[in-house]
Design an enzyme around this catalytic site. Sequence first.
Site, PDB file in Angstrom:
ATOM      1  N   ASN A 149       0.851  -1.185   0.000  1.00 43.61           N
ATOM      2  CA  ASN A 149       0.000   0.000   0.000  1.00 43.61           C
ATOM      3  C   ASN A 149       0.886   1.234   0.000  1.00 43.61           C
ATOM      4  O   ASN A 149       1.808   1.339   0.817  1.00 43.61           O
ATOM      5  CB  ASN A 149      -0.875   0.024   1.261  1.00 43.61           C
ATOM      6  CG  ASN A 149      -1.885   1.147   1.226  1.00 43.61           C
ATOM      7  OD1 ASN A 149      -2.855   1.094   0.478  1.00 43.61           O
ATOM      8  ND2 ASN A 149      -1.652   2.189   2.007  1.00 43.61           N
ATOM      9  N   GLU A 150       0.623   2.120  -0.897  1.00 47.98           N
ATOM     10  CA  GLU A 150       1.353   3.399  -0.930  1.00 47.98           C
ATOM     11  C   GLU A 150       2.816   3.261  -0.509  1.00 47.98           C
ATOM     12  O   GLU A 150       3.248   3.846   0.483  1.00 47.98           O
ATOM     13  CB  GLU A 150       0.654   4.448  -0.060  1.00 47.98           C
ATOM     14  CG  GLU A 150      -0.687   4.865  -0.603  1.00 47.98           C
ATOM     15  CD  GLU A 150      -1.298   6.058   0.129  1.00 47.98           C
ATOM     16  OE1 GLU A 150      -0.942   6.310   1.288  1.00 47.98           O
ATOM     17  OE2 GLU A 150      -2.143   6.737  -0.477  1.00 47.98           O
ATOM     18  N   CYS A 160      20.465  -1.004   4.482  1.00 47.29           N
ATOM     19  CA  CYS A 160      20.380  -0.108   3.325  1.00 47.29           C
ATOM     20  C   CYS A 160      21.770   0.405   2.943  1.00 47.29           C
ATOM     21  O   CYS A 160      22.074   0.528   1.757  1.00 47.29           O
ATOM     22  CB  CYS A 160      19.420   1.041   3.610  1.00 47.29           C
ATOM     23  SG  CYS A 160      17.693   0.484   3.620  1.00 47.29           S
ATOM     24  N   GLU A 307      -8.223   5.430  -4.554  1.00 45.58           N
ATOM     25  CA  GLU A 307      -8.766   5.982  -3.311  1.00 45.58           C
ATOM     26  C   GLU A 307      -9.066   7.459  -3.490  1.00 45.58           C
ATOM     27  O   GLU A 307      -8.336   8.173  -4.173  1.00 45.58           O
ATOM     28  CB  GLU A 307      -7.738   5.894  -2.168  1.00 45.58           C
ATOM     29  CG  GLU A 307      -7.407   4.518  -1.674  1.00 45.58           C
ATOM     30  CD  GLU A 307      -6.400   4.581  -0.504  1.00 45.58           C
ATOM     31  OE1 GLU A 307      -6.348   5.601   0.202  1.00 45.58           O
ATOM     32  OE2 GLU A 307      -5.668   3.601  -0.338  1.00 45.58           O
ATOM     33  N   GLU A 355      -8.055   6.786  11.966  1.00 49.78           N
ATOM     34  CA  GLU A 355      -8.900   7.053  10.800  1.00 49.78           C
ATOM     35  C   GLU A 355     -10.390   7.059  11.116  1.00 49.78           C
ATOM     36  O   GLU A 355     -11.218   6.992  10.212  1.00 49.78           O
ATOM     37  CB  GLU A 355      -8.541   6.097   9.660  1.00 49.78           C
ATOM     38  CG  GLU A 355      -7.227   6.536   9.032  1.00 49.78           C
ATOM     39  CD  GLU A 355      -6.672   5.629   7.962  1.00 49.78           C
ATOM     40  OE1 GLU A 355      -7.147   4.486   7.856  1.00 49.78           O
ATOM     41  OE2 GLU A 355      -5.747   6.082   7.248  1.00 49.78           O
ATOM     42  N   TYR A 357     -12.125   9.489  12.024  1.00 49.31           N
ATOM     43  CA  TYR A 357     -12.789  10.702  11.519  1.00 49.31           C
ATOM     44  C   TYR A 357     -12.575  10.874  10.022  1.00 49.31           C
ATOM     45  O   TYR A 357     -12.749  11.960   9.481  1.00 49.31           O
ATOM     46  CB  TYR A 357     -12.318  11.935  12.285  1.00 49.31           C
ATOM     47  CG  TYR A 357     -12.606  11.801  13.764  1.00 49.31           C
ATOM     48  CD1 TYR A 357     -13.879  11.438  14.188  1.00 49.31           C
ATOM     49  CD2 TYR A 357     -11.613  11.970  14.717  1.00 49.31           C
ATOM     50  CE1 TYR A 357     -14.160  11.251  15.539  1.00 49.31           C
ATOM     51  CE2 TYR A 357     -11.883  11.799  16.058  1.00 49.31           C
ATOM     52  CZ  TYR A 357     -13.156  11.436  16.469  1.00 49.31           C
ATOM     53  OH  TYR A 357     -13.422  11.250  17.789  1.00 49.31           O
ATOM     54  N   HIS A 358     -12.153   9.802   9.372  1.00 54.60           N
ATOM     55  CA  HIS A 358     -12.018   9.836   7.911  1.00 54.60           C
ATOM     56  C   HIS A 358     -13.359   9.432   7.312  1.00 54.60           C
ATOM     57  O   HIS A 358     -13.977   8.471   7.747  1.00 54.60           O
ATOM     58  CB  HIS A 358     -10.939   8.847   7.478  1.00 54.60           C
ATOM     59  CG  HIS A 358     -10.479   9.038   6.061  1.00 54.60           C
ATOM     60  ND1 HIS A 358     -11.262   8.735   4.970  1.00 54.60           N
ATOM     61  CD2 HIS A 358      -9.313   9.506   5.558  1.00 54.60           C
ATOM     62  CE1 HIS A 358     -10.584   9.003   3.861  1.00 54.60           C
ATOM     63  NE2 HIS A 358      -9.407   9.473   4.181  1.00 54.60           N
TER      64      HIS A 358
HETATM   65  C1  GLA Z   1      -3.998   6.527   2.194  1.00 54.17           C
HETATM   66  C2  GLA Z   1      -3.974   5.057   2.520  1.00 54.17           C
HETATM   67  C3  GLA Z   1      -5.222   4.555   3.133  1.00 54.17           C
HETATM   68  C4  GLA Z   1      -5.800   5.555   4.111  1.00 54.17           C
HETATM   69  C5  GLA Z   1      -5.996   6.865   3.419  1.00 54.17           C
HETATM   70  C6  GLA Z   1      -6.615   7.915   4.290  1.00 54.17           C
HETATM   71  O1  GLA Z   1      -4.304   6.817   0.915  1.00 54.17           O
HETATM   72  O2  GLA Z   1      -3.642   4.265   1.414  1.00 54.17           O
HETATM   73  O3  GLA Z   1      -4.921   3.337   3.801  1.00 54.17           O
HETATM   74  O4  GLA Z   1      -4.945   5.690   5.190  1.00 54.17           O
HETATM   75  O5  GLA Z   1      -4.741   7.354   3.016  1.00 54.17           O
HETATM   76  O6  GLA Z   1      -6.782   9.129   3.603  1.00 54.17           O
HETATM   77 ZN    ZN Z   2      16.948   0.001   5.726  1.00 55.06          ZN
END
Ligand code: GLA
Ligand code: ZN
Length: 675
Positions: A149-150, A160, A307, A355, A357-358
Amino acid sequence: MASTKLSKILYGGDYNPEQWDRSVWPEDMRMIRLAGMNIATVNVFSWAMLQPNELTYDFSTLDEIMDMLHANGIYACLATSTGAHPAWMARKYPEILRTDFEGRKRKFGGRHNSCPNSFVYRTYSTRLAGKIAERYKDHPALLLWHISNEFGGECYCDNCAAAFRSWLRNKYGTLDKLNEQWNTRFWGHTFYDWEEIVPPNMLSEQWSSRHTCFQGISLDYARFNSDSMLECYKLEYEELKKHTPDIPVTTNLMGAYKPLDYFKWAKHMDVISWDNYPSADTPYSYTAMMHDLMRGLKDGQPFLLMEQTPSQQNWQPYNSLKRPGVMALWSYQAIAHGADSVMFFQLRRSVGACEKYHGALIEHVGHEHTRVFRECAQLGGELARLGDKLLDSRIDAKVGIIFDWDNWWAIEYSSGPSIALQYTDEVHKYYDALYQHNIAVDMVGLDADFSQYDVLIAPVLYMVKPGIAKRLEQFTANGGTFITTFFSGIVNENDIVTLGGYPGELRKLLGIWVEEIDALFPDQKNRIVMNRPLGSLTGEYECGLLCDLLHSEGAEVYASYGDDFYKGMPVLTRNRFGQGDAWYVATSPEASFLQSLLGSICAERGILPILQPQAGIEATRRIKNGQAYVFVLNHNAEEQTIELGSVKGMELLTDSHIEGQAVIAARGVLIIEEQ
Ligand code: GLA
Ligand code: ZN
């Protein structure tokens, strides 16, 4: 996603049922379906559930979730859960924990917390991806893989450091070469042993994340860090492909996210997806530019909006609500720029932790009688009506804007000439000028085929990598219009200055010599005085930030500075080169200058606006099998009357024919199937 036969735009979002009691699941399913959704991103942060200890894997809950989705006709965008490691793993193998920019060894906590060069992390993340793929490879709900994820952040730990040294050996071969390319004779930095090289952070070369004593090492570390994370991604990718060669794989990107070179990443992604979180005051044109950048990563291939929030974020300082209509408007903005999905974070709002309040489709009240749900359900209905018409349609742009991560890093690591120089801001100024004209733009990397464009713009092309100057010369000689700016052509790929006069390798193409570069204070301005008009570009304009003091070496001078000791020196030049021409904008001008300049250049080249410009009205065109669809978006809070010009046809949201003039509701959208 082109390979999958979808019947409509994907609609759904992140869904975390494992964080809830099973008793709410049936309600979730009912409401998700009621909102017209057909996809849920699941299993994003479940590693601790799937692997409670080193030897045990437990997929029972995920099995239930996948079956439940399928039973309800909802596709799974199935994540591999490797974006946050389990606590037991951190305790047992502290080597998986990152060391931060300040040099502090992290403890367990947060997410995106694993060292990308940890052997333990790579082993276990790859194993988990493999096990998930093996288990769900034939599951009927499985549509798409979502790795981790992200991906993001940096690590400066000993794993490293060691990996960085091998990366450098691989790149430079010998220490002599490295010493030369980093110019280590400066401040007596000569390295005699690879082991002497340490990561550049606050403990060594850098005094802030933007300031470094040695651009060469910091730049290479940025590349290395991006590559290290990409390597983690690729290891999982290969595992997934072993079991499901035909299921597309993605990971959610973040727009212009500085630490990762997404053009490099895109080569290993089957489909681009990204998370769009503008704040209430983000310019619409900036969001549009991000969508175009994401579309540009894979040569115009449609992307997924993975998202966005249906209502508000939790992590910004002030998390204002999206006003009624804005969620749908911004969803259509994504589609208008090439998205084939509209997805949210998240489907049910968390009960605890940061999260809660998201915004979410299902709010804490737990039922569907909310403004947010109604707006989502309405959009779901509209997307269903659009069906597959727009899926996999393309955008045909005649203007390309070059965006390059190496260049971004190098510009902002550079000590001087001005701290105010921000790469994305300068790129955005050029993008915005075209956006205001409703002229389609592709955001492209340096690998793109330049010949598909009539106009190619490279704002602040500070770094000129090998072969680029030649390709730009060819593009121009063959009839293209090339536009670049101040602080271009200065260094090579390792931030070593090209000697013999700026703009170095671009000097011949531009027909100029830049002798000096002045940095202006934030409240200091100069003037651009036009010597000869170009279309609507006439009179005087304000400029600031940096001012190149330049001499023409054959280029025609269109404007000169109005003030200071360099008053009268050229500030806007055009060099005829082969069949084409190359423009140089020697400073950072006010917006109206760029609007007139780019508007006039496009008009000269016959590149027409999709719609006549009107404040707050955005227009794009997607094309599929020869059929064009024009999107008109009204970002204003009031209804507008617009002139459609030559655009006419069936408006798909209302099923009515429109031409001539049209009224567009406040924050409304028209999608016109052109005739
Ligand atoms: C990111 C993450 C999600 C969530 C959102 C909240 O994009 O990928 O898991 O935390 O932010 O805005
Ligand atoms: Zn490292």
